[in-house]
Motif scaffolding. Structure first.
Motif, PDB file in Angstrom:
ATOM      1  N   LYS A  83     -58.115  70.740 -15.593  1.00  0.00           N
ATOM      2  CA  LYS A  83     -59.516  70.970 -15.978  1.00  0.00           C
ATOM      3  C   LYS A  83     -59.718  72.403 -16.447  1.00  0.00           C
ATOM      4  O   LYS A  83     -59.023  73.312 -15.970  1.00  0.00           O
ATOM      5  CB  LYS A  83     -60.440  70.653 -14.787  1.00  0.00           C
ATOM      6  N   TYR A  84     -60.671  72.555 -17.342  1.00  0.00           N
ATOM      7  CA  TYR A  84     -61.031  73.887 -17.838  1.00  0.00           C
ATOM      8  C   TYR A  84     -62.541  74.042 -17.793  1.00  0.00           C
ATOM      9  O   TYR A  84     -63.290  73.174 -18.256  1.00  0.00           O
ATOM     10  CB  TYR A  84     -60.538  74.101 -19.269  1.00  0.00           C
ATOM     11  N   HIS A  85     -62.976  75.162 -17.203  1.00  0.00           N
ATOM     12  CA  HIS A  85     -64.411  75.463 -17.115  1.00  0.00           C
ATOM     13  C   HIS A  85     -64.646  76.822 -17.769  1.00  0.00           C
ATOM     14  O   HIS A  85     -64.156  77.839 -17.280  1.00  0.00           O
ATOM     15  CB  HIS A  85     -64.842  75.508 -15.646  1.00  0.00           C
ATOM     16  N   SER A  94     -63.598  82.458 -16.612  1.00  0.00           N
ATOM     17  CA  SER A  94     -63.226  81.073 -16.884  1.00  0.00           C
ATOM     18  C   SER A  94     -62.437  80.547 -15.693  1.00  0.00           C
ATOM     19  O   SER A  94     -61.838  81.318 -14.944  1.00  0.00           O
ATOM     20  CB  SER A  94     -62.369  80.988 -18.148  1.00  0.00           C
ATOM     21  N   GLU A  95     -62.430  79.225 -15.534  1.00  0.00           N
ATOM     22  CA  GLU A  95     -61.691  78.613 -14.430  1.00  0.00           C
ATOM     23  C   GLU A  95     -60.756  77.552 -14.993  1.00  0.00           C
ATOM     24  O   GLU A  95     -61.172  76.690 -15.767  1.00  0.00           O
ATOM     25  CB  GLU A  95     -62.640  77.995 -13.409  1.00  0.00           C
ATOM     26  N   SER A  97     -58.193  74.659 -13.631  1.00  0.00           N
ATOM     27  CA  SER A  97     -57.750  73.899 -12.464  1.00  0.00           C
ATOM     28  C   SER A  97     -56.358  73.347 -12.725  1.00  0.00           C
ATOM     29  O   SER A  97     -56.086  72.797 -13.802  1.00  0.00           O
ATOM     30  CB  SER A  97     -58.714  72.751 -12.164  1.00  0.00           C
ATOM     31  N   THR A 106     -57.501  76.566  -8.238  1.00  0.00           N
ATOM     32  CA  THR A 106     -58.365  77.036  -9.317  1.00  0.00           C
ATOM     33  C   THR A 106     -57.957  78.461  -9.644  1.00  0.00           C
ATOM     34  O   THR A 106     -57.944  79.326  -8.771  1.00  0.00           O
ATOM     35  CB  THR A 106     -59.852  77.000  -8.907  1.00  0.00           C
ATOM     36  N   SER A 294     -67.675  71.241 -17.600  1.00  0.00           N
ATOM     37  CA  SER A 294     -66.226  71.385 -17.443  1.00  0.00           C
ATOM     38  C   SER A 294     -65.550  70.344 -18.318  1.00  0.00           C
ATOM     39  O   SER A 294     -66.127  69.293 -18.630  1.00  0.00           O
ATOM     40  CB  SER A 294     -65.814  71.179 -15.982  1.00  0.00           C
ATOM     41  N   ASN A 296     -62.366  67.881 -18.455  1.00  0.00           N
ATOM     42  CA  ASN A 296     -61.264  67.227 -17.748  1.00  0.00           C
ATOM     43  C   ASN A 296     -60.225  66.800 -18.771  1.00  0.00           C
ATOM     44  O   ASN A 296     -60.521  66.054 -19.706  1.00  0.00           O
ATOM     45  CB  ASN A 296     -61.787  66.024 -16.963  1.00  0.00           C
TER      46      ASN A 296
END
Length: 447
Positions: A83-85, A94-95, A97, A106, A294, A296
């Motif tokens: 995942k990318y946020h 930015s996060e 996962s 994370t 986010s 996925n």
């Protein structure tokens, strides 16, 4: 001198069930109120706890998402990116996962320098632990059922409590809407339980009903009903004709309640090159996704990019499925597409979490939670001071023929809340086949 309570069969029946429900479930309600009070302030708490991970200094343009993910892969070569946020604003990190060594992590990235500023094991998130206690007592499915049972029985407590509170004859506001402070400690103990309980009744019932859609048994059946009637979920808003899988959206991503049971569409894999994550970010911007979204990342060749937004306000919710090859928006689910039930639940959830109206929402919900703690603790104290030394102190059971009205009410609650109906049978058997028999034997021996 304490006011003598009515000695009718109905009154004693209601009091008896209110008594048992309180003794059994009040401790759980205290746990739910305490954890709920903490979780209300999740944004502020996480901002304080993870400030060093989340806050960055804007320095020019942000690096592309693909570059940030590549940097993460260099740091964790064996990891799978899930995942990318991108972050809600220019000052947020930015996060990314990942799954590495069977752990979900994370990675917080500075989007301006491309450097990692910290990692967090998802198992170590404090607020996630609080949510797990609040939702399932950290006991999985069994805990979920116990929490749901406590919440449903709280409705029984509310209904029976209102009957016991309701003034049976004309009297002043004292003891009804205001506690009596000069009538002695016995009256005060009663009022400090009954009066606050009345004032929080509506709020407590609201928190119960808006929390139940998350429950595993009642909530799942409620979702099924909403799906079958078409009143809870939006229709699929498709721009391309795409086949769908048997996989539900909640199985591949954390999405708003109104999109959880929707079938996931499939990507067309014939002759296409996989889409760049940067293109997906561009599509998200074009489609007007709320900044809290986010992405996925699909793990299968026919999987899709699933974009989900959990904004503070219900009306900004969105769930989008994107073909991972062509970039076509296969399905777009927004608040405006929800049925009536879906919209009500969406509002209920954001109000329950304290995000819909910001700080004022949090404060009102906190006051309700504090009220629940006060009522539960004062109820225990009231029972402890009143009960005989060698007895539980439960009100005497009347004859069945004199309690038909309350039985019909309990049956109705049992139908509305199936777990309550099942537990009613258990409690009834214990009460009439065990407790009553023991009391009869004691009375015979003491005769």
């Amino acid at each position: 001198m304490e006011t003598k309570q009515p000695n009718t069969s109905l009154y004693r029946t209601v009091w008896r069930w209110h008594f048992y429900a309180g003794i059994i479930f009040a401790p759980l309600l205290i746990i739910l109120a305490v954890t709920g009070s903490i979780y209300l302030f999740k944004p502020q708490i996480e901002q304080f706890l993870y400030q060093d991970y989340q806050v960055v200094t804007p320095l020019g343009d942000r690096l592309p998402a693909s570059q940030q993910i590549e940097n993460v892969k260099e740091l964790y070569p064996d990891a799978v990116v899930t995942k990318y946020h991108p972050g809600e604003n220019a000052s947020r990190s930015s996060e990314v996962s990942i799954t590495s060594n069977k752990e979900s992590l994370t990675i917080f990235m500075d989007p301006y320098t491309g450097k990692s500023i910290g990692e967090l094991n998802d198992e170590d998130r404090i607020m996630d632990k609080i949510e797990e206690i609040h939702g399932e007592l950290m006991a999985g499915t069994l805990g979920d059922r116990i929490v749901e049972l406590a919440a449903c029985w709280a409705v029984v407590l509310i209904v029976s409590g209102l009957y016991l509170w309701y003034p049976k004859k004309k009297q002043s506001l004292s003891g009804v809407l205001l506690p009596r402070l000069n009538k002695g400690k016995h009256i005060f103990r009663r009022d400090i339980h009954a009066v606050p309980a009345f004032w929080i009744t509506a709020g407590m019932l609201f928190l119960i009903m808006t929390g139940l859609p998350w429950s595993g048994f009642w909530g799942n059946n409620f979702q099924l009903l909403a799906t079958n009637t078409g009143s809870g979920y939006p229709p699929s808003i498709c721009t391309e004709s795409a086949p769908t899988s048997s996989i539900k959206t909640k199985d591949i991503a954390d999405v708003p309640w109104a999109a959880e049971n929707l079938d996931v569409p499939l990507s067309d894999i014939q002759g296409f090159i996989p889409l760049s994550i940067d293109d997906v970010v561009t599509i998200a911007t074009r489609e007007g996704m709320h900044p809290s979204y986010s992405i996925n990342i699909p793990q299968e060749t026919d999987g899709v990019y699933t974009l989900s937004a959990f904004p503070p306000k219900a009306q900004d919710e969105a769930t989008i499925h994107i073909d991972q090859y062509s970039g076509a928006v296969l399905a777009d689910y927004r608040y405006d597409h929800y049925g009536l039930i879906g919209k009500i639940v969406a509002w209920g959830i954001t109000l329950h979490k304290g995000t819909q109206f910001g700080l004022i929402n949090q404060i009102i919900s906190l006051l309700i939670c504090l009220g629940i703690m006060l009522v539960a603790c004062s109820g225990f104290y009231l029972w402890w001071k009143r009960k005989p030394k060698k007895s539980l102190g439960a009100p005497k059971a009347p004859q069945i023929k004199n309690m038909k009205l309350f039985l019909f009410l309990l049956i109705g609650l049992g139908i509305l809340f199936p777990l309550v109906g099942l537990s009613l049978i258990v409690v009834w058997l214990i009460d009439w086949l065990i407790i009553k028999k023991i009391s009869a034997v004691k009375n015979f021996l003491n005769a």
